[in-house]
Design a protein around this motif. Structure first.
Motif, short mmCIF file in Angstrom:
data_model
loop_
_atom_site.label_atom_id
_atom_site.label_comp_id
_atom_site.label_asym_id
_atom_site.label_seq_id
_atom_site.Cartn_x
_atom_site.Cartn_y
_atom_site.Cartn_z
N ILE A 181 -3.44 15.49 36.39
CA ILE A 181 -2.85 16.07 35.17
C ILE A 181 -3.61 15.60 33.93
N THR A 182 -3.85 14.31 33.85
CA THR A 182 -4.56 13.74 32.71
C THR A 182 -5.96 14.33 32.59
N SER A 183 -6.65 14.42 33.72
CA SER A 183 -8.00 14.96 33.74
C SER A 183 -8.01 16.43 33.33
N ALA A 184 -7.05 17.21 33.86
CA ALA A 184 -7.01 18.64 33.55
C ALA A 184 -6.82 18.89 32.06
N LEU A 185 -5.92 18.14 31.45
CA LEU A 185 -5.70 18.29 30.01
C LEU A 185 -6.93 17.87 29.23
N ASN A 186 -7.60 16.84 29.69
CA ASN A 186 -8.82 16.39 29.04
C ASN A 186 -9.93 17.44 29.16
N ASP A 187 -9.89 18.19 30.25
CA ASP A 187 -10.91 19.21 30.50
C ASP A 187 -10.56 20.57 29.93
N GLY A 246 -9.08 3.33 31.39
CA GLY A 246 -9.28 3.58 29.97
C GLY A 246 -10.33 4.61 29.63
N SER A 247 -10.69 5.46 30.58
CA SER A 247 -11.78 6.41 30.33
C SER A 247 -11.34 7.65 29.55
N ILE A 248 -10.03 7.90 29.45
CA ILE A 248 -9.53 9.06 28.73
C ILE A 248 -8.48 8.62 27.71
N GLN A 249 -8.63 9.07 26.48
CA GLN A 249 -7.70 8.70 25.40
C GLN A 249 -6.77 9.87 25.09
N LEU A 250 -5.84 10.11 25.98
CA LEU A 250 -4.87 11.19 25.80
C LEU A 250 -3.47 10.69 26.14
N VAL A 251 -2.46 11.34 25.52
CA VAL A 251 -1.06 10.98 25.79
C VAL A 251 -0.33 12.26 26.24
N LEU A 310 -0.18 17.77 25.70
CA LEU A 310 -0.56 16.59 24.93
C LEU A 310 0.48 16.35 23.85
N GLU A 311 0.78 15.10 23.56
CA GLU A 311 1.90 14.80 22.67
C GLU A 311 1.74 15.46 21.30
N ASN A 312 0.54 15.46 20.75
CA ASN A 312 0.36 16.11 19.45
C ASN A 312 0.67 17.59 19.52
N SER A 313 0.33 18.21 20.64
CA SER A 313 0.64 19.63 20.84
C SER A 313 2.13 19.85 20.97
N ALA A 314 2.81 18.88 21.62
CA ALA A 314 4.25 19.00 21.85
C ALA A 314 4.99 19.09 20.53
N LYS A 315 4.50 18.40 19.52
CA LYS A 315 5.18 18.40 18.22
C LYS A 315 5.11 19.76 17.54
N LEU A 316 4.18 20.61 17.99
CA LEU A 316 4.02 21.92 17.38
C LEU A 316 4.82 23.00 18.10
#
Length: 248
Positions: free
Chosen positions: A37-43, A226-231, A241-247
């Motif tokens: 999941i983390t990788s897919a969002l990063n990609d 620590g290779s991906i900086q996403l929440v 992504l949390e920033n997207s969730a706020k929108l």
């Protein structure tokens, strides 16, 4: 003072208790659902829809055109006919701009069972630090429940290690600011006492399976702390992504 507690299996999730107070759930399935999941969002995935089983995945996929989504899944580590295997290295090839509908035996089920918490974060060795940094600044939380998805009702070494890594990132040499249960402290001490993430993941049951099927590249990818900086956060029944969730 927030309490940090740990569950070692998704079967131990009490959905009613999660609704009480201000509880945050942090879900880990290091091999491989939360890593995927983390990788897919990063990609570049627009969102990830975690489902309970293949039948829900098939039903949801009918709401979208085939070029709008990727349907991926496994059942007890075996491929599902007509689904993409839920490997981050496979999915990343075509996920940009699409949604991922994901069905796994443990991780996606754990996420759905955790949905009654105030917030539900998706964590892995890849992004534990970023999730921990976000959780640490939440002034309203009273309990941080770290949930290991486990392996079909059994203890999972890689999830326990991942939980210890997350707790280490969270307390960040300020352990006095948190109340750790014995289970949480055990995971923390296990992580501190281990050498390399790759070696721990390889020693696990799922690690042995990945080695057997010549998929050590997946293991290496999942071990990159620590290779991906996403929440990523669960909003309703979708992970964004949390920033997207706020929108939304």
């Amino acid at each position: 003072m927030p309490k940090i507690h740990l569950l070692t299996r998704k079967e131990d999730i009490n959905e009613a208790k999660l609704r009480e107070g201000n509880k945050i759930a942090v879900v880990l399935d290091v091999l491989l659902a939360t890593t995927t999941i983390t990788s897919a969002l990063n990609d570049g995935a627009t969102e990830v829809i975690p489902v309970m089983d293949r039948y829900e995945a098939e039903a949801i996929s009918k709401n979208y055109r085939k070029d709008e989504c990727i349907v991926a899944g496994e059942e007890k580590a075996k491929p599902i006919d007509g689904f993409v295997y839920p490997s981050p290295l496979i999915i990343r090839q075509n996920i940009k701009g699409k949604r991922l509908i994901l069905s796994t035996t443990n991780g996606t089920v754990a996420l759905r069972k955790s949905s009654s918490a105030k917030k539900v974060y998706v964590a892995s060795l890849l992004n534990n630090q970023s999730v921990a940094d976000r959780v640490r600044v939440d002034q309203e939380v009273d309990t941080i429940l770290v949930i290991c998805s486990g392996n079909s009702g059994e203890f999972s070494l890689e999830d326990f290690y991942g939980a210890g890594n997350f707790i280490s990132c969270l307390v960040d040499d300020h352990e006095s600011g948190f109340e750790l249960t014995d289970a949480a402290r055990a995971a923390l001490y296990f992580y501190i006492g281990c050498a390399k993430a790759y070696d721990v993941l390889l020693a696990s049951h799922v690690g042995h399976l990945l080695e057997k099927y010549h998929s050590l590249d997946e293991l290496l990818f999942a071990s990159k702390i620590g290779s991906i900086q996403l929440v990523p956060i669960l909003e309703g029944r979708k992970v964004v992504l949390e920033n997207s969730a706020k929108l939304l």
